[in-house]
Design an enzyme around this catalytic site. Structure first.
Site, PDB file in Angstrom:
ATOM      1  N   GLY A  80       4.052   1.332 -10.337  1.00  0.00           N
ATOM      2  CA  GLY A  80       2.863   0.703  -9.768  1.00  0.00           C
ATOM      3  C   GLY A  80       1.962   0.230 -10.883  1.00  0.00           C
ATOM      4  N   SER A  81       0.765  -0.253 -10.510  1.00  0.00           N
ATOM      5  CA  SER A  81      -0.131  -0.767 -11.541  1.00  0.00           C
ATOM      6  C   SER A  81      -0.642   0.371 -12.430  1.00  0.00           C
ATOM      7  CB  SER A  81      -1.293  -1.512 -10.902  1.00  0.00           C
ATOM      8  OG  SER A  81      -1.889  -0.691  -9.936  1.00  0.00           O
ATOM      9  N   VAL A  85       6.543   6.211 -10.776  1.00  0.00           N
ATOM     10  CA  VAL A  85       6.824   7.227  -9.761  1.00  0.00           C
ATOM     11  C   VAL A  85       8.222   7.761 -10.073  1.00  0.00           C
ATOM     12  CG1 VAL A  85       7.088   7.699  -7.298  1.00  0.00           C
ATOM     13  CG2 VAL A  85       5.431   5.985  -8.058  1.00  0.00           C
ATOM     14  N   LYS A 100       4.020  11.039  -8.799  1.00  0.00           N
ATOM     15  CA  LYS A 100       3.355   9.772  -9.120  1.00  0.00           C
ATOM     16  C   LYS A 100       2.290   9.988 -10.185  1.00  0.00           C
ATOM     17  CE  LYS A 100       0.437   6.255  -7.103  1.00  0.00           C
ATOM     18  NZ  LYS A 100       0.362   5.237  -6.097  1.00  0.00           N
ATOM     19  N   ASP A 193      -6.326   0.168   0.966  1.00  0.00           N
ATOM     20  CA  ASP A 193      -5.236  -0.464   0.221  1.00  0.00           C
ATOM     21  C   ASP A 193      -3.929  -0.454   1.036  1.00  0.00           C
ATOM     22  OD1 ASP A 193      -4.163  -1.812  -1.924  1.00  0.00           O
ATOM     23  OD2 ASP A 193      -3.906  -0.031  -3.191  1.00  0.00           O
TER      24      ASP A 193
HETATM   25  N1  LIG Z   1       6.414   9.352  -2.081  1.00  0.00           N
HETATM   26  C1  LIG Z   1       7.310   8.441  -2.463  1.00  0.00           C
HETATM   27  N2  LIG Z   1       8.616   8.574  -2.135  1.00  0.00           N
HETATM   28  C2  LIG Z   1       9.517   7.643  -2.509  1.00  0.00           C
HETATM   29  N3  LIG Z   1       9.230   6.523  -3.205  1.00  0.00           N
HETATM   30  C3  LIG Z   1       7.938   6.336  -3.557  1.00  0.00           C
HETATM   31  C4  LIG Z   1       6.915   7.271  -3.222  1.00  0.00           C
HETATM   32  N4  LIG Z   1       5.734   6.798  -3.694  1.00  0.00           N
HETATM   33  C5  LIG Z   1       6.008   5.633  -4.295  1.00  0.00           C
HETATM   34  N5  LIG Z   1       7.323   5.343  -4.223  1.00  0.00           N
HETATM   35  C6  LIG Z   1       8.020   4.161  -4.775  1.00  0.00           C
HETATM   36  O1  LIG Z   1       7.353   3.758  -5.955  1.00  0.00           O
HETATM   37  C7  LIG Z   1       6.871   2.418  -5.815  1.00  0.00           C
HETATM   38  C8  LIG Z   1       5.585   2.271  -6.598  1.00  0.00           C
HETATM   39  O2  LIG Z   1       4.576   3.035  -5.979  1.00  0.00           O
HETATM   40  P1  LIG Z   1       3.066   3.065  -6.496  1.00  0.00           P
HETATM   41  O3  LIG Z   1       2.256   3.715  -5.424  1.00  0.00           O
HETATM   42  O4  LIG Z   1       2.995   3.636  -7.869  1.00  0.00           O
HETATM   43  O5  LIG Z   1       2.683   1.551  -6.723  1.00  0.00           O
HETATM   44  P2  LIG Z   1       2.441   0.373  -5.732  1.00  0.00           P
HETATM   45  O6  LIG Z   1       1.879   0.886  -4.439  1.00  0.00           O
HETATM   46  O7  LIG Z   1       3.703  -0.433  -5.657  1.00  0.00           O
HETATM   47  O8  LIG Z   1       1.375  -0.476  -6.507  1.00  0.00           O
HETATM   48  P3  LIG Z   1      -0.119  -0.076  -6.924  1.00  0.00           P
HETATM   49  O9  LIG Z   1      -0.024   0.816  -8.103  1.00  0.00           O
HETATM   50  O10 LIG Z   1      -0.730  -1.370  -7.241  1.00  0.00           O
HETATM   51  O11 LIG Z   1      -0.732   0.595  -5.726  1.00  0.00           O
HETATM   52  C9  LIG Z   1       6.761   2.192  -4.309  1.00  0.00           C
HETATM   53  O12 LIG Z   1       6.858   0.820  -3.995  1.00  0.00           O
HETATM   54  C10 LIG Z   1       7.941   2.992  -3.797  1.00  0.00           C
HETATM   55  O13 LIG Z   1       9.147   2.232  -3.897  1.00  0.00           O
END
Ligand SMILES: Nc1ncnc2c1ncn2[C@@H]1O[C@H](COP(=O)(O)OP(=O)(O)OP(=O)(O)O)[C@@H](O)[C@H]1O
Length: 355
Positions: A80-81, A85, A100, A193
């Site tokens: 993510g930004s 994860v 995360k 969000d």
């Molecule tokens: N609890 C989880 N279980 C499985 N996969 C996850 C989980 N949380 C996040 N992910 C995976 O990691 C990716 C990135 O998640 P993250 O929340 O870090 O960023 P984002 O939502 O894509 O962007 P931002 O950081 O801008 O919110 C998600 O798109 C998903 O594929």
């Protein structure tokens, strides 16, 4: 004088049916028998539901204290930004979690405050909100141990299936709306969000909202009411234009996400060449143009009306999460017993490094 009677022969019997050692010895060298768990660190009592091998439900945070040093990294599953994860496994329980990390260049005291607030938020009691089992601050990174959703996010699902049909969408909507009802009516928080990557899916077809509290906590803890890191794509017109906003702001974002799942691309495109809008064109379109709509020749009247009820530009005209749960589009498929697990069960678990 009493004569000594010979002692009765002790019988050490081997059970008739030999129990294979693998039934109680796990791959990590942990012995488990019923509620008892033994490894090199000692003995623990666990409840039957949390026993090794039952991966359907990760153990409840109440049942044992999750220690970070008990987690081992398997692989990176998303980016993510704010950070990566990772898929992690608990060495004792052999259950999986998503770890995360959020990296932020802010004062340490503020970061610690954020973790404190996340801990309060993590007591979620809703099956449609991703559980946060633990959050902590270490070496400049805020980390959260989250429930692992093995089919990733709706963004990952759309990438593979391109579009989602109405009956499945109704099932997705119902679950997300239940999560929003919980956030808006029980926790009294605006998520802020809602976007495809924050709606996570598992192979059983469960859909859950994640990042609950994170953006709200970041905004308030950093002392700036609207500090925002992330995408503006799903932000409501009233938020973009700096007006006051409320729970209905989440409904706008939710409507855009569902429309994107139906048509297979982000709903705002440039009229001329059907290309993507620049950042400023997009913000201008959201604030000044009529809202996007589901094409009436491709979708049912109920679906078109549902989307329209979500993406009204005036928040007062938008339906609430509770009202939307009663919408004819949701009702239409309620007794059809549609299993989203059939759609997502066969998809590849995502390994998502791109954004
Ligand atoms: N609890 C989880 N279980 C499985 N996969 C996850 C989980 N949380 C996040 N992910 C995976 O990691 C990716 C990135 O998640 P993250 O929340 O870090 O960023 P984002 O939502 O894509 O962007 P931002 O950081 O801008 O919110 C998600 O798109 C998903 O594929």
């Amino acid at each position: 004088m009493k004569s000594r009677r010979p002692l009765k022969q002790l019988a050490l019997a081997i059970p008739d049916q030999e129990t294979p050692v693998t039934n109680f010895l796990t791959a990590s060298g942990t012995f488990q028998d019923g509620d008892l768990l033994l490894n090199q660190k000692g003995l623990r009592l666990i409840s039957e539901e949390t026993a090794v091998g039952n991966q359907e439900q990760p153990p409840d945070a109440k049942d044992f204290e999750l220690q970070v040093e008990d987690l081992e990294t398997i692989k990176v599953i998303g980016k993510g930004s704010g950070g990566v994860v990772q898929l992690v496994r608990h060495k004792w329980m052999e259950t999986f979690y998503a770890l995360k990390g959020i990296q932020m260049n802010i004062q340490e005291a503020v970061r610690k405050q954020i973790v404190q607030e996340l801990k309060i938020n993590q007591a979620s009691q809703c099956p449609h909100i991703v559980v946060c089992y633990h959050s902590f601050y270490h070496n400049g990174i805020i980390s959260m141990v989250l429930e692992y959703m093995d089919r990733g996010s709706l963004a990952d699902v759309i990438r593979q299936v391109k579009t989602i049909l109405e009956p499945y969408l109704a099932v997705v909507c119902k679950q997300v709306l239940k999560g929003l009802v919980y956030l808006h009516y029980e926790r009294h928080v605006i998520h802020r969000d809602i976007k495809p990557s924050n709606l996570l899916v598992n192979h059983q077809g469960e859909v859950k909202i994640t990042d609950f509290g994170v953006s709200a906590v970041l905004a308030t803890s950093m002392g700036q009411r609207d500090t925002f890191v992330g995408t503006y794509n799903y932000m409501s017109p009233e938020r973009i234009s700096g007006s006051s906003y409320d729970y209905k702001s989440d409904i706008w974002s939710f409507g855009l996400v569902i429309l994107e799942c139906a048509i297979g691309h982000f709903p705002y495109v440039s009229n001329e060449q059907e290309g993507w809008l620049s950042f400023y064109e997009l913000l201008e379109a959201i604030v000044d143009q009529p809202p996007p709509a589901a094409p009436a020749d491709q979708f049912s009247p109920e679906f078109c009306a549902f989307i329209s009820a979500c993406v009204q530009k005036d928040p007062n005209h938008r339906m609430s999460a509770l009202e939307l749960l009663d919408h004819p589009f949701i009702k239409k498929f309620e007794d059809k017993d549609i299993d989203l697990g059939i759609l997502v069960g066969n998809l590849e678990p995502p390994i998502n490094f791109s954004r």
